[in-house]
Design an enzyme around this catalytic site. Structure first.
Site, PDB file in Angstrom:
ATOM      1  N   CYS A   1      32.397 -80.967 -87.914  1.00  0.00           N
ATOM      2  CA  CYS A   1      32.706 -79.951 -86.888  1.00  0.00           C
ATOM      3  C   CYS A   1      32.372 -80.411 -85.465  1.00  0.00           C
ATOM      4  O   CYS A   1      32.813 -79.793 -84.498  1.00  0.00           O
ATOM      5  CB  CYS A   1      31.963 -78.660 -87.198  1.00  0.00           C
ATOM      6  SG  CYS A   1      32.280 -78.068 -88.860  1.00  0.00           S
TER       7      CYS A   1
ATOM      8  N   HIS B   1      31.073 -74.007 -81.142  1.00  0.00           N
ATOM      9  CA  HIS B   1      31.779 -74.163 -82.417  1.00  0.00           C
ATOM     10  C   HIS B   1      31.730 -72.829 -83.158  1.00  0.00           C
ATOM     11  O   HIS B   1      30.693 -72.171 -83.217  1.00  0.00           O
ATOM     12  CB  HIS B   1      31.113 -75.266 -83.236  1.00  0.00           C
ATOM     13  CG  HIS B   1      31.612 -75.331 -84.636  1.00  0.00           C
ATOM     14  ND1 HIS B   1      32.958 -75.310 -84.946  1.00  0.00           N
ATOM     15  CD2 HIS B   1      30.947 -75.396 -85.824  1.00  0.00           C
ATOM     16  CE1 HIS B   1      33.096 -75.358 -86.258  1.00  0.00           C
ATOM     17  NE2 HIS B   1      31.898 -75.413 -86.811  1.00  0.00           N
TER      18      HIS B   1
ATOM     19  N   ASN C   1      36.182 -70.739 -89.566  1.00  0.00           N
ATOM     20  CA  ASN C   1      35.658 -72.029 -89.114  1.00  0.00           C
ATOM     21  C   ASN C   1      36.728 -73.098 -89.347  1.00  0.00           C
ATOM     22  O   ASN C   1      37.010 -73.455 -90.496  1.00  0.00           O
ATOM     23  CB  ASN C   1      34.369 -72.346 -89.889  1.00  0.00           C
ATOM     24  CG  ASN C   1      33.760 -73.677 -89.513  1.00  0.00           C
ATOM     25  OD1 ASN C   1      34.372 -74.485 -88.827  1.00  0.00           O
ATOM     26  ND2 ASN C   1      32.542 -73.914 -89.970  1.00  0.00           N
TER      27      ASN C   1
HETATM   28  C1  LIG Z   1      26.989 -69.072 -95.629  1.00  0.00           C
HETATM   29  C2  LIG Z   1      26.368 -67.869 -94.929  1.00  0.00           C
HETATM   30  C3  LIG Z   1      27.452 -67.023 -94.314  1.00  0.00           C
HETATM   31  C4  LIG Z   1      25.641 -67.034 -95.966  1.00  0.00           C
HETATM   32  O1  LIG Z   1      25.047 -65.920 -95.320  1.00  0.00           O
HETATM   33  P1  LIG Z   1      23.577 -65.487 -95.699  1.00  0.00           P
HETATM   34  O2  LIG Z   1      23.235 -64.289 -94.940  1.00  0.00           O
HETATM   35  O3  LIG Z   1      22.698 -66.701 -95.540  1.00  0.00           O
HETATM   36  O4  LIG Z   1      23.765 -65.080 -97.203  1.00  0.00           O
HETATM   37  P2  LIG Z   1      22.983 -65.638 -98.476  1.00  0.00           P
HETATM   38  O5  LIG Z   1      23.401 -67.018 -98.780  1.00  0.00           O
HETATM   39  O6  LIG Z   1      21.512 -65.353 -98.293  1.00  0.00           O
HETATM   40  O7  LIG Z   1      23.527 -64.665 -99.569  1.00  0.00           O
HETATM   41  C5  LIG Z   1      23.107 -63.323 -99.629  1.00  0.00           C
HETATM   42  C6  LIG Z   1      23.728 -62.717-100.873  1.00  0.00           C
HETATM   43  O8  LIG Z   1      25.142 -62.597-100.682  1.00  0.00           O
HETATM   44  C7  LIG Z   1      25.819 -63.257-101.733  1.00  0.00           C
HETATM   45  N1  LIG Z   1      27.055 -63.838-101.226  1.00  0.00           N
HETATM   46  C8  LIG Z   1      27.275 -65.094-100.797  1.00  0.00           C
HETATM   47  N2  LIG Z   1      28.554 -65.223-100.432  1.00  0.00           N
HETATM   48  C9  LIG Z   1      29.131 -64.041-100.615  1.00  0.00           C
HETATM   49  C10 LIG Z   1      30.430 -63.548-100.409  1.00  0.00           C
HETATM   50  N3  LIG Z   1      31.411 -64.331 -99.920  1.00  0.00           N
HETATM   51  N4  LIG Z   1      30.686 -62.265-100.693  1.00  0.00           N
HETATM   52  C11 LIG Z   1      29.741 -61.462-101.176  1.00  0.00           C
HETATM   53  N5  LIG Z   1      28.484 -61.866-101.402  1.00  0.00           N
HETATM   54  C12 LIG Z   1      28.186 -63.142-101.121  1.00  0.00           C
HETATM   55  C13 LIG Z   1      24.855 -64.305-102.231  1.00  0.00           C
HETATM   56  O9  LIG Z   1      25.164 -64.681-103.561  1.00  0.00           O
HETATM   57  C14 LIG Z   1      23.552 -63.580-102.110  1.00  0.00           C
HETATM   58  O10 LIG Z   1      23.392 -62.719-103.212  1.00  0.00           O
HETATM   59  P3  LIG Z   1      21.988 -62.612-103.968  1.00  0.00           P
HETATM   60  O11 LIG Z   1      21.032 -62.108-102.928  1.00  0.00           O
HETATM   61  O12 LIG Z   1      22.277 -61.652-105.074  1.00  0.00           O
HETATM   62  O13 LIG Z   1      21.680 -63.992-104.425  1.00  0.00           O
HETATM   63  C15 LIG Z   1      25.359 -68.318 -93.838  1.00  0.00           C
HETATM   64  O14 LIG Z   1      24.195 -68.848 -94.450  1.00  0.00           O
HETATM   65  C16 LIG Z   1      25.944 -69.341 -92.904  1.00  0.00           C
HETATM   66  O15 LIG Z   1      26.873 -69.087 -92.178  1.00  0.00           O
HETATM   67  N6  LIG Z   1      25.350 -70.546 -92.866  1.00  0.00           N
HETATM   68  C17 LIG Z   1      25.871 -71.617 -92.037  1.00  0.00           C
HETATM   69  C18 LIG Z   1      27.043 -72.236 -92.752  1.00  0.00           C
HETATM   70  C19 LIG Z   1      27.923 -73.026 -91.834  1.00  0.00           C
HETATM   71  O16 LIG Z   1      28.002 -72.764 -90.670  1.00  0.00           O
HETATM   72  N7  LIG Z   1      28.625 -73.999 -92.403  1.00  0.00           N
HETATM   73  C20 LIG Z   1      29.578 -74.790 -91.698  1.00  0.00           C
HETATM   74  C21 LIG Z   1      28.901 -75.849 -90.921  1.00  0.00           C
HETATM   75  S1  LIG Z   1      29.947 -76.460 -89.661  1.00  0.00           S
END
Ligand SMILES: CC(C)(COP(=O)(O)OP(=O)(O)OC[C@H]1O[C@@H](n2cnc3c(N)ncnc32)[C@H](O)[C@@H]1OP(=O)(O)O)[C@@H](O)C(=O)NCCC(=O)NCCS
Length: 353
Positions: free
Chosen positions: A120, A260, A290
């Protein structure tokens, strides 16, 4: 960190362009594929929909349109492009480079063309390279394009990743400028220790493609989102601060910050830490998700063509991504406010009819 030495030429952007595929995939569409829902995705990421390339479209096809639009704005003939730097994680093929395929389609017959793999952060790294090449007199016109067809490496059985990513392309033409305008500072970093946080496990030399890798779904993106989140916030904040410092600015001097577009909560956290007001931070993640290396140039082109940027504006960029990589830049915008062409006005009216 490299503030502009006075001996080298100034470097600026003289044209921008973007292209996103027509097909829209909403959160509701995704909820039919995996156990997710619109409310969760909007609340946790800010994304409402993303674009998906048509089966016959590869990355070079998306890049071609974005580049043609950028060159038209800059009034540069493809044959006058000296170098094409194509940032991507999803080239058409691993050999030849996507940039060479694009060069052929574009008719940029004089250009040296090559790909940059910095996930990215690729477009920001491309900016740094363009600045070095033009500043040092190696090239006069450099076309930098960020392009992704991430839908080809997204696992639509994995709700942790498939809600995040989309396809698109954005491009910018870089040329020499006067000493007080254009790019003032570039910040570029990598940390291979974080490599496994975001990866495609198989397909090339470490783990060549086999029936086993296909069965294990190892050709798709795997991500540890929770680990990336704080790193993204810290690294982008740090890059903006360093670049502003090198330019003799503070973050609140910026007229516009283009981060980004990975997650609205990440963007919001950076904005708060930098104490920049919401109207000065550009967000389009709700519409495109993204798009990795394409996210910054897509956002930039939207800002340019909507007249959001005018000559003299202080503009900042910040990115982070797999690798890990991160960086930023600041510049004084050197083009007058963009006036839409007749066909663009017509298209906009048609879209709202
Ligand atoms: C991926 C991201 C959106 C997840 O959000 P989060 O608030 O950290 O969510 P978590 O991973 O803690 O998940 C919370 C719960 O939602 C669930 N969950 C994850 N994806 C889900 C979805 N698409 N829909 C519904 N529930 C979802 C998880 O399984 C978890 O459930 P649990 O508590 O029963 O285990 C976030 O961590 C993020 O954006 N990280 C950066 C990723 C990024 O930018 N990547 C690209 C790099 S350029």
């Amino acid at each position: 960190m490299s503030p502009r030495p006075s001996a080298i030429r100034g470097v600026t952007i003289t044209g921008t362009g973007m292209y996103v595929p027509e097909r829209v995939m909403t959160n509701f569409d995704l909820a039919k594929l995996v156990d997710t829902n619109d409310e969760w995705v909007v609340e946790r990421t800010g994304i409402r929909e993303r674009r998906i390339a048509a089966p016959e479209q590869a990355s070079s096809d998306l890049a071609l349109i974005a580049c043609q639009r950028a060159l038209a704005m800059a009034k540069v003939d493809p044959k006058d492009v000296d170098q094409i730097i194509l940032a991507t994680t999803t080239p058409d093929r691993i050999l030849p480079s996507c940039a060479c395929t694009l060069q052929q389609k574009l008719g940029a017959t004089r250009a040296a063309a090559y790909d940059v793999f910095a996930a990215c952060t690729g477009f920001v790294f491309g900016m740094g390279m363009a600045r070095g090449l033009i500043g040092a007199g190696v090239a006069d016109t450099v076309l930098v394009v960020g392009v992704e067809t991430l839908s080809r490496i997204v696992d639509y059985t994995d709700r942790n990743t498939c809600v995040l990513f989309g396809d698109g392309a954005g491009a910018a033409v870089f040329q020499a400028c006067g000493p007080d305008e254009g790019l003032h500072a570039i910040d570029m970093h990598s940390d291979g220790e974080l490599g496994e946080v975001l990866e495609v496990p198989a397909g090339i030399s470490r783990n060549p493609a086999s029936a086993g890798t296909v069965e294990a779904r190892e050709h798709f993106i795997r991500m540890q989102g929770k680990k990336l989140f704080p790193f993204a916030v810290r690294s982008m904040e740090d890059s903006v601060r360093k670049c502003c410092d090198a330019a003799g600015w503070v973050p609140t001097d910026l007229d516009l910050l283009i981060p980004h577009q990975a997650n609205l909560r990440i963007i919001e956290a950076i904005r708060e830490r930098l104490a920049v007001s919401s109207d000065k931070v550009y967000v389009n993640i709700d519409r495109f998700g993204n798009t990795s290396s394409a996210s910054i140039p897509i956002a930039l082109d939207e800002c340019v063509r909507s007249g959001r940027l005018k000559k003299g504006d202080k503009l900042g960029f910040a990115a982070f991504g797999g690798g890990a990589t991160w960086g930023g830049s600041v510049m004084t915008w050197s083009l007058p406010a963009y006036v839409a062409t007749e066909s663009e006005v017509f298209a906009a009216k048609g879209a709202h009819a």
